[in-house]
Design an enzyme around this catalytic site. Sequence first.
Site, PDB file in Angstrom:
ATOM      1  N   THR A  12      53.081   1.473  33.426  1.00  0.00           N
ATOM      2  CA  THR A  12      52.547   0.170  33.006  1.00  0.00           C
ATOM      3  C   THR A  12      52.094  -0.651  34.200  1.00  0.00           C
ATOM      4  O   THR A  12      51.084  -1.358  34.137  1.00  0.00           O
ATOM      5  CB  THR A  12      53.622  -0.607  32.220  1.00  0.00           C
ATOM      6  OG1 THR A  12      53.840   0.069  30.986  1.00  0.00           O
ATOM      7  CG2 THR A  12      53.206  -2.027  31.936  1.00  0.00           C
ATOM      8  N   THR A  85      58.199   3.035  33.344  1.00  0.00           N
ATOM      9  CA  THR A  85      59.622   2.773  33.100  1.00  0.00           C
ATOM     10  C   THR A  85      60.235   3.732  32.078  1.00  0.00           C
ATOM     11  O   THR A  85      61.444   3.940  32.072  1.00  0.00           O
ATOM     12  CB  THR A  85      59.836   1.330  32.599  1.00  0.00           C
ATOM     13  OG1 THR A  85      59.116   1.155  31.377  1.00  0.00           O
ATOM     14  CG2 THR A  85      59.384   0.317  33.628  1.00  0.00           C
TER      15      THR A  85
END
Length: 347
Positions: A12, A85
């Site tokens: 991200t 993540t």
Amino acid sequence: MKNILLIATGGTIASAEDDNGLSPALTGEELAQSVPQIAGLCELDIVQPMNIDSTNMRPCDWLTIRNVIMDAYDDHDGFVILHGTDTMSYTAAALSYLIQNSRKPIVLTGSQQPMGNPFTDAKLNLYQSLLYAIGDRSHDVSIVFGGKAIAGTRARKQRTMSFNAFISVNYPSLAYIRNDRIIRSAILPTPAEIAAARPAIPPIAPTTYERIDDRVCVLKLTPGLTPAFFELLAPSYDAVILETFGMGGIPEYGADATRTYQRAIFDWVDSGRTIVMTTQVPEEGLDLGVYEVGRAYAEHPGILKGDDMTTEALVAKTMWALGQSRDAQTVRELFYRPVNHDRIANA
Ligand code: ASP
């Protein structure tokens, strides 16, 4: 000034929105330029072995990252890996086993919001990761995220949206980071202090490994699930991590069951495969010795106990141990050897 290698892999933090949704688009250079404050911290070299959503990160990519680090090891003081993540805990655990006893810190970070988002957490995470990586007392593999440093074998992604995405499971965080200050849980001597106290001892090089066996899967017991899956998995997998109930409950459904769990599990290990018992309860770990429903397995030599380890670390450690040897006794010895705080030593 210390020299840090920034290894950009996607996630991200590097993502931008297009018609198909968020996907990695920014390069490592662009990410570093987005945080001008890092210029005064350290010298930075940047490499980009991949630019992927960490959903697509596989064990072969862990080896690529391991090789990037080891090829550059002597020329750098520390390493910061920008990573998605979603599977960061697995990569952190895998690197903990592939590069052991590293005096130089290997830090993973990322963000919940892209670098380009006005309310992003990316800038502080990147800055604080570099801050941690230049710390004289930092070493081994860790995740720095949301103001915390967590041992690479103890991290779990606990929240899908909040900035404090990661928790440290069954072990204290290594440090808290408040703006520019690192508050460490334990103050250990720096390599320079160790060398000064015992000058005859040469600096220790990390112990590294370059093979893993990716034929490892995780299975979570649910009420009523029959043990038939062991036969289905046998052609494709060398090891199963079994997430049992509570402290280690494994069902036996009585006379109506065609095949018992006990028979299926003992057949699996007797065929030379590995089984690792863990719990599906998020915290405090497993103790097979407590209940009758677990005790039958507690003393079987072919069954490994996850104790207080995370499932993520168990996956990586089992892959690493099986990558080194097919001998059950050697695998067992490697599995129970504590690495980077992954298990309480006397568990
Ligand atoms: N899907 C993203 C990834 O893991 C999520 C993130 O980075 O936060 O690459």
